[in-house]
Scaffold this motif. Structure first.
Motif, short mmCIF file in Angstrom:
data_model
loop_
_atom_site.label_atom_id
_atom_site.label_comp_id
_atom_site.label_asym_id
_atom_site.label_seq_id
_atom_site.Cartn_x
_atom_site.Cartn_y
_atom_site.Cartn_z
N LEU A 121 63.76 65.64 13.71
CA LEU A 121 62.67 64.66 13.66
C LEU A 121 63.33 63.29 13.61
N ASN A 122 63.20 62.52 14.66
CA ASN A 122 63.87 61.21 14.72
C ASN A 122 62.84 60.10 14.85
N PHE A 123 62.80 59.22 13.84
CA PHE A 123 61.97 58.02 13.87
C PHE A 123 60.51 58.38 14.19
N SER A 124 60.04 59.42 13.50
CA SER A 124 58.65 59.86 13.67
C SER A 124 57.71 58.71 13.31
N ASP A 125 56.56 58.69 13.97
CA ASP A 125 55.57 57.65 13.66
C ASP A 125 55.22 57.70 12.17
N PRO A 126 55.26 56.56 11.47
CA PRO A 126 55.06 56.61 10.00
C PRO A 126 53.61 56.85 9.56
N VAL B 13 61.23 67.19 17.87
CA VAL B 13 59.78 66.97 17.91
C VAL B 13 59.52 65.46 17.95
N GLY B 14 58.84 65.01 19.00
CA GLY B 14 58.62 63.57 19.19
C GLY B 14 59.85 62.96 19.84
N THR B 15 60.22 63.52 20.99
CA THR B 15 61.51 63.20 21.61
C THR B 15 61.51 61.83 22.29
N MET C 271 72.68 58.06 18.61
CA MET C 271 71.56 57.15 18.35
C MET C 271 70.39 57.43 19.28
N THR C 272 69.21 57.38 18.71
CA THR C 272 68.00 57.46 19.53
C THR C 272 67.66 56.04 20.02
N GLU C 273 66.66 55.95 20.91
CA GLU C 273 66.24 54.64 21.39
C GLU C 273 65.76 53.76 20.22
N TYR C 274 64.92 54.34 19.34
CA TYR C 274 64.40 53.57 18.21
C TYR C 274 65.50 53.21 17.24
N GLU C 275 66.44 54.12 17.05
CA GLU C 275 67.55 53.87 16.12
C GLU C 275 68.37 52.66 16.58
N ILE D 299 60.33 67.80 22.73
CA ILE D 299 58.86 67.93 22.76
C ILE D 299 58.23 66.56 22.60
N GLU D 300 57.37 66.19 23.55
CA GLU D 300 56.76 64.86 23.51
C GLU D 300 55.31 64.97 23.98
N LEU D 301 54.44 64.31 23.21
CA LEU D 301 53.00 64.36 23.45
C LEU D 301 52.58 63.60 24.71
N TYR D 302 53.17 62.43 24.92
CA TYR D 302 52.66 61.54 25.98
C TYR D 302 53.44 61.69 27.28
N ASP D 303 52.71 61.95 28.37
CA ASP D 303 53.40 62.12 29.65
C ASP D 303 54.00 60.80 30.15
N VAL E 255 53.78 68.60 25.23
CA VAL E 255 52.72 69.25 24.44
C VAL E 255 52.61 68.55 23.07
N ASN E 256 51.54 68.91 22.36
CA ASN E 256 51.34 68.41 21.00
C ASN E 256 52.04 69.34 20.01
N ALA E 257 52.86 68.75 19.15
CA ALA E 257 53.60 69.56 18.17
C ALA E 257 52.67 70.28 17.19
N ALA E 258 51.42 69.86 17.12
CA ALA E 258 50.47 70.55 16.24
C ALA E 258 50.22 71.98 16.73
C1 LIG Z 1 58.40 56.32 17.19
S1 LIG Z 1 58.66 57.36 18.54
C2 LIG Z 1 60.37 57.87 18.37
C3 LIG Z 1 60.94 58.41 19.65
C4 LIG Z 1 62.40 58.94 19.55
N1 LIG Z 1 62.47 60.10 18.70
C5 LIG Z 1 63.34 57.86 19.07
O1 LIG Z 1 63.82 57.96 17.94
O2 LIG Z 1 63.63 56.95 19.85
C6 LIG Z 1 57.79 58.83 18.06
C7 LIG Z 1 57.47 59.74 19.23
O3 LIG Z 1 56.87 60.94 18.73
C8 LIG Z 1 55.81 61.32 19.60
N2 LIG Z 1 54.88 62.17 18.83
C9 LIG Z 1 54.15 61.79 17.76
N3 LIG Z 1 53.37 62.79 17.34
C10 LIG Z 1 53.61 63.84 18.17
C11 LIG Z 1 53.10 65.16 18.25
N4 LIG Z 1 52.17 65.60 17.40
N5 LIG Z 1 53.58 65.98 19.22
C12 LIG Z 1 54.53 65.53 20.09
N6 LIG Z 1 55.03 64.28 20.07
C13 LIG Z 1 54.58 63.44 19.12
C14 LIG Z 1 55.21 60.00 20.03
O4 LIG Z 1 54.44 60.11 21.20
C15 LIG Z 1 56.45 59.12 20.19
O5 LIG Z 1 56.96 59.18 21.51
#
Ligand SMILES: C[S@@+](CC[C@H](N)C(=O)[O-])C[C@H]1O[C@@H](n2cnc3c(N)ncnc32)[C@H](O)[C@@H]1O
Length: 213
Positions: free
Chosen positions: A114-119, A45-47, A190-194, A68-72, A95-98
């Motif tokens: 869940l990897n490096f989710s937005d804080p 979730v948040g790929t 490793m993810t990109e953010y990692e 799963i990623e929200l932003y195209d 799609v939105n994970a909500a």
């Molecule tokens: C900080 S980035 C981390 C990306 C990747 N997991 C990494 O570790 O490199 C968080 C990602 O989660 C996505 N995201 C946040 N909330 C989301 C939601 N509700 N549904 C789907 N994606 C979501 C964001 O758009 C963003 O691309």
């Protein structure tokens, strides 16, 4: 830079329905029809740009993966990776994970990454954190009994918040590392953010938790 959905990205996504599943609600409870097998399904979730999920799918062909990623405008990079790798066990959802329970039924999923989710550090944004109790409820509603969440972040505040959220929900802690790159955790992808945060010398936190049946 503020992320927004972009028309050019939408157009590209629509050209690759074999990789980014259109109308994923049609496959709720029957993802085996997409993968043509009954292998376990793990989702991220948040790929983001998709490095983790693509490398996981390459390394584990006996597991199906969905990113799963929200932003195209972000998922198109994951799409490019998938076009190149052409993996039968990986699909993407824009799609939105909500709304996860619109696309997955109970027992569809064996593991959530869940990897490096937005804080979302501000208290008034707590509900957006992917480890907020409403998200945990969603994950529980699509996972098999005893299904797991595997969580990595460099953000100490989010990590502490998430441990409390998992515990308050009654989840069991299976594994914890407060310094992943100096621990004995093998096979880490490793993810990109990692990569970015590790290169800056940030500590990476990781845990695995499971829902109690
Ligand atoms: C900080 S980035 C981390 C990306 C990747 N997991 C990494 O570790 O490199 C968080 C990602 O989660 C996505 N995201 C946040 N909330 C989301 C939601 N509700 N549904 C789907 N994606 C979501 C964001 O758009 C963003 O691309």
């Amino acid at each position: 830079m503020r992320l927004r959905n972009k028309p050019w990205a939408k157009e590209k996504i629509e050209s690759y329905p074999q990789y980014i599943v259109p109308n994923p609600e049609n496959f709720k409870g029957k993802w085996h029809e997409v993968f043509h097998n009954n292998q376990p399904l793990h989702i991220e979730v948040g790929t983001g740009k998709g490095r983790f999920i693509t490398e996981m799918a390459k390394a584990n062909p006996h597991i199906n993966y969905i990113g799963i990623e929200l932003y195209d405008s972000v998922i198109v990079t994951a799409l490019d990776r998938l076009i190149e790798a052409d993996l039968p066990n990986l699909r993407l959802l824009n799609v939105n994970a909500a709304d996860l329970d619109k696309y997955f039924a109970k027992n569809d999923v064996e593991r959530v990454y869940l990897n490096f989710s937005d804080p979302w550090p501000k208290k008034r944004h707590e509900k957006r954190r992917l480890t907020y109790k409403d998200f945990l409820k969603l994950y529980e509603s699509i996972l098999v009994d005893g299904g797991e969440i595997h969580f990595k972040t460099d953000n100490q505040g989010l990590f502490e918040y998430s441990l409390m959220s998992f515990s308050a929900y009654g989840m069991l802690l299976k594994y914890i590392s407060l310094d992943l790159h100096n621990s004995d955790f093998e096979g880490n992808i490793m993810t990109e953010y990692e990569q970015k945060f590790s290169e800056k010398g940030n500590r990476i936190y990781r845990c695995e938790v499971k829902f109690q049946n």
